[in-house]
Design an enzyme around this catalytic site. Structure first.
Site, PDB file in Angstrom:
ATOM      1  N   HIS A 515       0.834  -1.214   0.000  1.00 54.53           N
ATOM      2  CA  HIS A 515       0.000   0.000   0.000  1.00 54.53           C
ATOM      3  C   HIS A 515       0.866   1.261   0.000  1.00 54.53           C
ATOM      4  CE1 HIS A 515      -3.466  -2.484   2.037  1.00 54.53           C
ATOM      5  NE2 HIS A 515      -3.163  -2.911   0.828  1.00 54.53           N
TER       6      HIS A 515
HETATM    7  C1  LIG Z   1       0.627  -7.402  -4.698  1.00 54.93           C
HETATM    8  C2  LIG Z   1      -0.300  -6.303  -4.302  1.00 54.93           C
HETATM    9  C3  LIG Z   1      -1.350  -6.589  -3.421  1.00 54.93           C
HETATM   10  C4  LIG Z   1      -2.237  -5.571  -3.036  1.00 54.93           C
HETATM   11  N1  LIG Z   1      -3.371  -5.904  -2.325  1.00 54.93           N
HETATM   12  C5  LIG Z   1      -4.364  -4.966  -2.214  1.00 54.93           C
HETATM   13  C6  LIG Z   1      -5.669  -5.319  -1.744  1.00 54.93           C
HETATM   14  O1  LIG Z   1      -5.984  -6.478  -1.460  1.00 54.93           O
HETATM   15  N2  LIG Z   1      -6.595  -4.319  -1.628  1.00 54.93           N
HETATM   16  C7  LIG Z   1      -6.320  -3.018  -1.950  1.00 54.93           C
HETATM   17  O2  LIG Z   1      -7.191  -2.169  -1.789  1.00 54.93           O
HETATM   18  N3  LIG Z   1      -5.098  -2.674  -2.424  1.00 54.93           N
HETATM   19  C8  LIG Z   1      -4.136  -3.604  -2.595  1.00 54.93           C
HETATM   20  N4  LIG Z   1      -2.930  -3.254  -3.156  1.00 54.93           N
HETATM   21  C9  LIG Z   1      -2.656  -1.810  -3.421  1.00 54.93           C
HETATM   22  C10 LIG Z   1      -3.338  -1.214  -4.651  1.00 54.93           C
HETATM   23  O3  LIG Z   1      -3.451  -2.180  -5.674  1.00 54.93           O
HETATM   24  C11 LIG Z   1      -2.501   0.020  -5.095  1.00 54.93           C
HETATM   25  O4  LIG Z   1      -2.469   0.940  -4.034  1.00 54.93           O
HETATM   26  C12 LIG Z   1      -3.092   0.711  -6.327  1.00 54.93           C
HETATM   27  O5  LIG Z   1      -3.259  -0.219  -7.367  1.00 54.93           O
HETATM   28  C13 LIG Z   1      -2.195   1.879  -6.782  1.00 54.93           C
HETATM   29  O6  LIG Z   1      -2.822   2.534  -7.878  1.00 54.93           O
HETATM   30  P1  LIG Z   1      -2.110   3.718  -8.684  1.00 54.93           P
HETATM   31  O7  LIG Z   1      -3.103   4.165  -9.709  1.00 54.93           O
HETATM   32  O8  LIG Z   1      -1.588   4.723  -7.742  1.00 54.93           O
HETATM   33  O9  LIG Z   1      -0.854   3.048  -9.386  1.00 54.93           O
HETATM   34  P2  LIG Z   1      -0.816   1.802 -10.394  1.00 54.93           P
HETATM   35  O10 LIG Z   1      -2.076   1.044 -10.361  1.00 54.93           O
HETATM   36  O11 LIG Z   1       0.450   1.097 -10.139  1.00 54.93           O
HETATM   37  O12 LIG Z   1      -0.774   2.504 -11.836  1.00 54.93           O
HETATM   38  C14 LIG Z   1       0.369   3.098 -12.381  1.00 54.93           C
HETATM   39  C15 LIG Z   1       0.441   2.706 -13.851  1.00 54.93           C
HETATM   40  O13 LIG Z   1       1.329   3.583 -14.524  1.00 54.93           O
HETATM   41  C16 LIG Z   1       2.109   2.851 -15.442  1.00 54.93           C
HETATM   42  N5  LIG Z   1       3.338   3.622 -15.665  1.00 54.93           N
HETATM   43  C17 LIG Z   1       4.282   3.934 -14.743  1.00 54.93           C
HETATM   44  N6  LIG Z   1       5.255   4.670 -15.309  1.00 54.93           N
HETATM   45  C18 LIG Z   1       4.913   4.837 -16.611  1.00 54.93           C
HETATM   46  C19 LIG Z   1       5.530   5.517 -17.723  1.00 54.93           C
HETATM   47  N7  LIG Z   1       6.682   6.177 -17.574  1.00 54.93           N
HETATM   48  N8  LIG Z   1       4.916   5.458 -18.925  1.00 54.93           N
HETATM   49  C20 LIG Z   1       3.738   4.800 -19.076  1.00 54.93           C
HETATM   50  N9  LIG Z   1       3.112   4.149 -18.063  1.00 54.93           N
HETATM   51  C21 LIG Z   1       3.699   4.176 -16.850  1.00 54.93           C
HETATM   52  C22 LIG Z   1       2.318   1.522 -14.762  1.00 54.93           C
HETATM   53  O14 LIG Z   1       2.646   0.513 -15.679  1.00 54.93           O
HETATM   54  C23 LIG Z   1       0.973   1.296 -14.068  1.00 54.93           C
HETATM   55  O15 LIG Z   1       0.060   0.571 -14.859  1.00 54.93           O
HETATM   56  C24 LIG Z   1      -2.021  -4.244  -3.520  1.00 54.93           C
HETATM   57  C25 LIG Z   1      -0.979  -3.958  -4.384  1.00 54.93           C
HETATM   58  C26 LIG Z   1      -0.118  -4.976  -4.800  1.00 54.93           C
HETATM   59  C27 LIG Z   1       0.995  -4.646  -5.753  1.00 54.93           C
END
Ligand SMILES: Cc1cc2nc3c(=O)[nH]c(=O)nc-3n(C[C@H](O)[C@H](O)[C@H](O)COP(=O)(O)OP(=O)(O)OC[C@H]3O[C@@H](n4cnc5c(N)ncnc54)[C@H](O)[C@@H]3O)c2cc1C
Ligand SMILES: *[C@@H]1O[C@H](CO)[C@@H](O)[C@H](O)[C@H]1NC(C)=O
Ligand SMILES: *[C@@H]1O[C@H](CO)[C@@H](O)[C@H](O)[C@H]1NC(C)=O
Ligand SMILES: *[C@@H]1O[C@H](CO)[C@@H](O)[C@H](O)[C@H]1NC(C)=O
Ligand SMILES: *[C@@H]1O[C@H](CO)[C@@H](O)[C@H](O)[C@H]1NC(C)=O
Ligand SMILES: *[C@@H]1O[C@H](CO)[C@@H](O)[C@H](O)[C@H]1NC(C)=O
Ligand SMILES: *[C@@H]1O[C@H](CO)[C@@H](O)[C@H](O)[C@H]1NC(C)=O
Length: 579
Positions: A515
């Site tokens: 997280h």
């Molecule tokens: C293994 C795991 C288990 C988890 N379990 C839970 C759970 O059970 N419940 C829960 O609520 N949360 C859980 N989480 C946390 C939750 O999934 C994350 O907090 C959330 O997905 C983050 O979202 P975000 O949009 O901030 O980033 P992300 O979803 O990581 O999105 C960022 C995106 O940007 C892309 N990107 C990055 N840099 C570039 C670039 N330079 N050019 C183009 N694209 C790029 C990446 O490829 C990615 O797809 C878990 C996370 C993980 C990894």
């Protein structure tokens, strides 16, 4: 006896699959393929849009889908499509994606300077394609503190839930944990709810009843195909700025590369409301700002990046909520379960649990879940000796263990916040490389105190009447901690006397619950409307903006935020066009 050996423990951790479900028939698989999603190889060298969203993750997908209704949107994602990939869609493949270290894997492993092994997403749908699926809203107090509009927040959660959230159905072991929490004073019983209410509840999940994952990519179903283009394998290297005279820098385009390395440029169309929005996640967003010239001056100069704006707060305020777990071997069979029940304590710890056996499907379907050496969480070897061969041997050893020794489950706790913060720095100018990140787990004494209180609650649950069928009478809480602490779940040194101190146990057995957040925090890097301070036409919308992790688990709120900000941005746009 067998219980004392690390191998037993390693196998037990492995066996208690965090995510393990029955394979269901193929018909129920989400197999969406969108007309507007293409490989970046087919993109023109130059294109123009009203909005360019960088990162098709948990926030980026709902955001782009929303904007597409009244504007033209380009969504750039560095990874591939989640559809048709069973490592993503199947409940029991949790460990498969995280242990795939190839460059095409949807998961990119990183190890923080703290020595804890971690993962970040690289796939359309982002972290929602890798995560444990638990779905739970933020507390109304969190929403008020952040200053969001509560009504639009609720509408946005409901918008997300219509497509991707389901009620978790609990079995005997999870029921025992729930009743044990109630017996331990984590009351009242709030039944099933998505809401964040003190007490004990059954939460939501993004896995449907057939065990198939629904992700933020599914929210693209809401998009207007006429208003959106999504490019996969499109890695953004730089945001481009222009500056008229001495005025503020204005973001006006991006440079991205496709999988052949060919360069493409996309620019904003002329228009006062058009913007670039960074949704690249808690590592990716601060990293991309730095690579584009927004960050601490000396650090950027050291990497020969030309400065656009000296912004020392980019990359600061990085936090990861520490997770600590206790393994409880069970004399009786337990169901296979993922996180379903959560205890929301008054002192800022969340208690969650997972159970299951692994060997039902035979060697070929073994997954090893979230504590597995395959995903890097567990190893008896120092990091340098962790060759693929050594890990394979450890896995083989586990395979030989008797099923009876592997029955049981984990009760884990995560602290809210946290208060401890760290920082991120570039290692190179390549956006595909991991930056270096330090989380400083338990640096703040209040975080440690809440970990200890959480463990004390776990002790009461284990010793409750409700849980009696699922533990050996002879095993004291101290011996369970001893057992769990003998499994190296991170790269930190072990203290074999930890049973005497819960504080030491918290430090020694710290893991990530993934997280992690921060790096572009509200008030430091962006304002309350998520506009990047000091420049124009640029926002950051994703988990990197959080000061604290929302709810018990963040994904519900990350998806909500994408929708919420999409609606707000469009409202501003339509209001300005009307006037
Ligand atoms: C293994 C795991 C288990 C988890 N379990 C839970 C759970 O059970 N419940 C829960 O609520 N949360 C859980 N989480 C946390 C939750 O999934 C994350 O907090 C959330 O997905 C983050 O979202 P975000 O949009 O901030 O980033 P992300 O979803 O990581 O999105 C960022 C995106 O940007 C892309 N990107 C990055 N840099 C570039 C670039 N330079 N050019 C183009 N694209 C790029 C990446 O490829 C990615 O797809 C878990 C996370 C993980 C990894
Ligand atoms: C914005 O999009 C919505 C949904 O597609 C549509 O009903 C509305 O007419 C649009 N408004 C404008 C000004 O284009
Ligand atoms: C699934 O993961 C395994 C490793 O865990 C890997 O070998 C395999 O190629 C992956 N499959 C897909 C479709 O990515
Ligand atoms: C939003 O919904 C929650 C319950 O999910 C409720 O407690 C809260 O009062 C609602 N907020 C508003 C502003 O309607
Ligand atoms: C920065 O540029 C200087 C001069 O061209 C060079 O010597 C140095 O190695 C470069 N540093 C990095 C990190 O690229
Ligand atoms: C914990 O392990 C240590 C070292 O292996 C041992 O000396 C101690 O007695 C154990 N404590 C309990 C309570 O099992
Ligand atoms: C535990 O061991 C560490 C060194 O491994 C030592 O510094 C510490 O004082 C010990 N704690 C107790 C309570 O014995």
């Amino acid at each position: 006896m067998v219980l004392a050996s690390w191998r037993f423990l390693a196998a037990a951790f492995a066996a208690v699959l965090f995510l393990h479900g029955s394979r269901a028939s193929d018909e129920a698989y989400p197999t969406q393929s969108y007309s507007f999603v293409r490989n970046a190889i087919s993109a023109p060298p130059l294109s123009y849009y009203d909005y360019i969203v960088i990162g098709g993750g948990t926030a980026g997908c709902p955001l782009a889908a929303t904007l597409s209704h009244n504007a033209s949107v380009l969504l750039l994602e560095r990874g591939s499509s989640p559809y048709g990939n069973r490592n993503i869609t199947d409940l029991d493949a949790f460990g498969a994606a995280l242990s795939d270290l190839s460059p095409s894997s949807p998961s990119q492993r990183f190890i923080s300077e703290d020595g804890v092994i971690n993962a970040r997403a690289r796939v359309l749908g982002g972290g929602s394609c890798l995560n444990a699926g638990f779905y739970s809203r933020a507390a109304p107090q969190y929403v008020r503190d952040v200053g969001w509009d509560g009504k639009l927040v609720n509408e946005s959660y409901a918008w997300v839930e219509r497509l991707v959230a389901f009620e978790a159905k609990i079995g005997q072991w999870q029921t025992a944990v729930r009743d044990g929490l109630l017996e331990s004073g984590v009351v009242p019983d709030n039944g099933f709810t998505y809401d964040h209410i003190p007490g004990t509840k059954v939460g939501g999940t993004i896995f449907d009843e057939s065990g198939h994952r629904h992700t933020a990519a599914d929210l693209l179903e809401y998009a207007d195909p006429k208003g959106i283009a999504v490019l996969l394998h499109a890695s953004v290297h730089k945001i481009l700025f222009k500056r008229k005279g001495t005025s503020r820098p204005v973001a006006h385009g991006v440079v991205f590369r496709d999988s052949t390395g060919a360069k493409h440029r996309a620019y904003l169309r002329r228009g006062p409301r058009n913007e670039i929005i960074v949704s690249s996640g808690a590592l990716g967003s601060p990293q991309l700002l730095m690579l584009s010239g927004l960050g601490p001056k000396a650090h950027l100069q050291a990497h020969n990046i030309s400065l656009v704006l000296d912004q020392p707060m980019v990359g600061q305020g990085m936090s990861d909520n520490p997770m600590n777990a206790v393994f409880i071997p069970s004399p009786n069979p337990v169901e296979v379960s993922l996180i379903q029940v959560v205890g929301i304590t008054p002192f800022g710890s969340f208690i969650e649990a997972a159970s299951g056996e692994n060997f039902a499907g035979g060697a070929s379907t073994k997954d090893y879940g979230m504590f597995s050496p395959k995903i890097g969480q567990l190893a008896t070897l120092p990091p340098r000796q962790r060759t693929p061969e050594a890990l394979a041997k450890a896995i083989e050893d586990m395979d030989r263990l008797e099923q009876a020794a592997l029955q049981g489950g984990f009760i884990l706790e995560k602290i809210t916040g946290p208060k401890s913060t760290g920082h991120m720095e570039l290692r190179s100018r390549n956006p595909n490389d991991n930056p270096s990140v330090t989380f400083n787990y338990f640096q703040d004494p209040d975080d440690l105190r809440r970990c200890v209180e959480g463990l004390s609650t776990i002790e009461r649950v284990i010793e409750s009447k409700a849980f009696a069928d699922f533990k050996y009478d002879a095993m004291t809480f101290a011996s369970l901690l001893n057992l769990t602490a003998s499994a190296p779940v991170n790269l930190l040194p072990r203290h074999r006397n930890t049973s005497t101190s819960l504080e030491q146990y918290c430090r020694d057995s710290v893991m990530t619950i993934w997280h992690y957040h921060g790096g572009c925090q509200v008030g430091m890097v962006v304002d309350r409307d998520y506009r990047v301070l000091g420049v124009d036409a640029l926002r950051v919308i994703d988990g990197s903006t959080f000061n604290h992790s929302p709810g018990t688990n963040p994904q519900a709120t990350v998806m909500m935020l994408g929708r919420y900000m999409g609606v707000k941005i469009l409202n501003e746009r339509l209001a300005s066009e009307a006037s």
